[in-house]
Motif scaffolding. Structure first.
Motif, PDB file in Angstrom:
ATOM      1  N   VAL A 144       0.810  -1.226   0.000  1.00 19.76           N
ATOM      2  CA  VAL A 144       0.000   0.000   0.000  1.00 19.76           C
ATOM      3  C   VAL A 144       0.840   1.271   0.000  1.00 19.76           C
ATOM      4  O   VAL A 144       0.298   2.367  -0.139  1.00 19.76           O
ATOM      5  N   GLY A 145       2.152   1.141   0.196  1.00 20.18           N
ATOM      6  CA  GLY A 145       3.026   2.300   0.088  1.00 20.18           C
ATOM      7  C   GLY A 145       3.147   3.158   1.319  1.00 20.18           C
ATOM      8  O   GLY A 145       3.456   4.360   1.223  1.00 20.18           O
ATOM      9  N   VAL A 146       2.925   2.574   2.518  1.00 20.46           N
ATOM     10  CA  VAL A 146       3.092   3.329   3.764  1.00 20.46           C
ATOM     11  C   VAL A 146       4.400   2.933   4.443  1.00 20.46           C
ATOM     12  O   VAL A 146       5.023   1.936   4.099  1.00 20.46           O
ATOM     13  N   ARG A 147       4.801   3.732   5.468  1.00 25.12           N
ATOM     14  CA  ARG A 147       6.061   3.476   6.159  1.00 25.12           C
ATOM     15  C   ARG A 147       5.890   2.608   7.395  1.00 25.12           C
ATOM     16  O   ARG A 147       6.852   2.015   7.875  1.00 25.12           O
ATOM     17  N   ARG A 148       4.692   2.569   7.947  1.00 26.49           N
ATOM     18  CA  ARG A 148       4.445   1.852   9.203  1.00 26.49           C
ATOM     19  C   ARG A 148       3.394   0.764   8.981  1.00 26.49           C
ATOM     20  O   ARG A 148       2.363   1.030   8.332  1.00 26.49           O
ATOM     21  N   PRO A 149       3.576  -0.425   9.522  1.00 24.27           N
ATOM     22  CA  PRO A 149       2.602  -1.511   9.318  1.00 24.27           C
ATOM     23  C   PRO A 149       1.400  -1.400  10.264  1.00 24.27           C
ATOM     24  O   PRO A 149       1.097  -2.301  11.044  1.00 24.27           O
ATOM     25  N   ILE A 150       0.732  -0.252  10.191  1.00 21.65           N
ATOM     26  CA  ILE A 150      -0.382   0.059  11.090  1.00 21.65           C
ATOM     27  C   ILE A 150      -1.530   0.628  10.260  1.00 21.65           C
ATOM     28  O   ILE A 150      -1.316   1.475   9.388  1.00 21.65           O
ATOM     29  N   VAL A 151      -2.742   0.173  10.537  1.00 19.67           N
ATOM     30  CA  VAL A 151      -3.940   0.647   9.840  1.00 19.67           C
ATOM     31  C   VAL A 151      -4.898   1.249  10.849  1.00 19.67           C
ATOM     32  O   VAL A 151      -5.121   0.680  11.924  1.00 19.67           O
ATOM     33  N   GLN A 152      -5.456   2.387  10.525  1.00 23.53           N
ATOM     34  CA  GLN A 152      -6.559   2.976  11.301  1.00 23.53           C
ATOM     35  C   GLN A 152      -7.850   2.545  10.617  1.00 23.53           C
ATOM     36  O   GLN A 152      -8.046   2.813   9.440  1.00 23.53           O
ATOM     37  N   THR A 153      -8.702   1.850  11.326  1.00 20.32           N
ATOM     38  CA  THR A 153      -9.885   1.262  10.696  1.00 20.32           C
ATOM     39  C   THR A 153     -10.930   2.322  10.353  1.00 20.32           C
ATOM     40  O   THR A 153     -10.961   3.408  10.929  1.00 20.32           O
ATOM     41  N   GLY A 154     -11.825   1.966   9.413  1.00 22.05           N
ATOM     42  CA  GLY A 154     -12.840   2.892   8.925  1.00 22.05           C
ATOM     43  C   GLY A 154     -14.066   2.905   9.814  1.00 22.05           C
ATOM     44  O   GLY A 154     -15.063   2.238   9.524  1.00 22.05           O
ATOM     45  N   MET A 155     -14.018   3.680  10.891  1.00 18.83           N
ATOM     46  CA  MET A 155     -15.104   3.736  11.881  1.00 18.83           C
ATOM     47  C   MET A 155     -16.139   4.781  11.480  1.00 18.83           C
ATOM     48  O   MET A 155     -15.811   5.953  11.298  1.00 18.83           O
TER      49      MET A 155
END
Length: 361
Positions: free
Chosen positions: A9-20
């Motif tokens: 996905v092209g991000v630097r950190r392996p963290i996702v903020q969920t779609g709340m």
């Protein structure tokens, strides 16, 4: 920290903020993206026009990749997908499994498809249809949730599919990130932890209710919409559980009308959505009507600040979160903690080299 998911996905950190819903708006999503993680807009509570505006607002705040969460069973799902493609959104996430055709259309347009699943068989299905990655939520997660704990569900899914797996349900710090990596995940997704940040637009009084909660104050109920729903225990939840069937259905019908006005849907579109939900989730018609309760009860708390009139979806981690950092502070903290844990594991194992420990993970 580079993983298969960050590369995808092209991000630097392996963290996702969920779609709340009502929570994951442009301000929060752009702050998460700027911190190097993947922010995800919640579109189900937006009209299509508002979705386009929200995407452009995020784009005006950050050049980093972000995603949009969609309801695969929505009557206007195709229109929302087209908005994403037109606006160059990087990632499409789904709460329910998208169809094979929907996945194919997104992938053809260069959009990364990341459905959320709560069972191994669902992960296998969307992987076979071409999904690029999956978010796997265990029973500790907030909102609609299952009965299988993340520690049991995650390794099942990791063993079953050959695409990146992101772990959700019970994550809030760097220790959890390292544990998820050890299970074979390529990152973690967090909802409640990002809800409780400085950039979250949830009213401060509602945030205070979350911060005051203990793990015993988080419950699972079917009283809101007929499905297992994890949220904070409140007097309203207790009253919903004690309400009679006629009163409950009347409230749901009233909420359906209110949501129709907010979402801009026609009655025909709303009924079509109801029929689709009825089939997709194998619900009874009374459960389908009850589903109208969820967005409006969440809105009362998350937008209006009325904890007496609304519900507060919450993962079990709500009972151990004690502060409201900025998204940048939170992401940096999680990554620093993860580095410390990896270093400690290297010392315990006698390896003494963090790079070797990472390779073993």
């Amino acid at each position: 920290m580079e993983t298969a998911f960050t590369r995808l996905v092209g991000v630097r950190r392996p963290i996702v903020q969920t779609g709340m819903g009502w929570v994951a708006g442009p301000r929060l999503v752009s702050a998460v993206a700027e911190a190097g993680a993947l922010g995800v807009l919640a579109s189900a509570t937006m009209t299509p026009d508002r979705l386009r505006e929200a995407v452009r607002e995020v784009r005006s705040r950050t050049a980093a990749p972000f995603g949009v969460n969609l309801r695969a069973d929505a009557a206007d799902a195709a229109d929302r997908v087209q908005i994403m493609i037109d606006e160059g959104v990087r990632v499409a996430s789904f709460a329910l499994a998208p169809s094979r055709e929907l996945i194919a259309g997104l992938k053809e347009a260069g959009v990364v498809v990341v459905p959320s699943v709560g069972a191994r068989r669902h992960a296998e299905k969307v992987a076979a249809w071409g999904a690029d990655a999956v978010i796997v939520q265990g029973g500790e997660g907030g909102g609609h949730t299952g009965e299988v704990a993340t520690t049991v569900l995650l390794p099942q899914v990791v063993d079953a599919v050959r695409i990146p797996v992101v772990a959700a349900g019970g994550f809030f710090d760097g220790r959890g990130l390292v544990a998820a990596l050890a299970y074979g995940a390529a990152g973690v997704a967090m909802g409640t932890r990002f809800l409780l940040t400085a950039e979250s637009t949830v009213p401060e009084a509602v945030k205070a209710r979350y911060l005051a909660a203990t793990v015993r104050d988080v419950t699972v109920t079917r009283a809101v919409d007929g499905l297992s729903h994890r949220m904070l225990r409140t007097d309203l939840v207790a009253s919903l559980e004690g309400a009679g069937r006629a009163r409950t259905l009347f409230r749901a019908a009233r909420h359906a009308a209110a949501f129709r006005r907010l979402s801009g849907l026609t009655w025909r579109a709303l009924l079509r959505d109801g029929r689709t939900t009825h089939r997709a989730r194998s619900l009874s018609w009374s459960q389908t009507l009850l589903a109208a309760n969820t967005p409006m009860l969440l809105r009362s708390a998350m937008v209006d600040g009325r904890t007496d009139l609304g519900v507060m979806a919450a993962g079990q981690v709500a009972g151990v979160i004690e502060d409201l950092p900025s998204c940048a502070e939170l992401v940096e903290r999680v990554m620093a903690e993860a580095e410390d844990v990896i270093g400690a594991l290297g010392t315990v194992s006698g390896v003494g080299d963090r790079r070797e420990v990472r390779r073993s993970l």
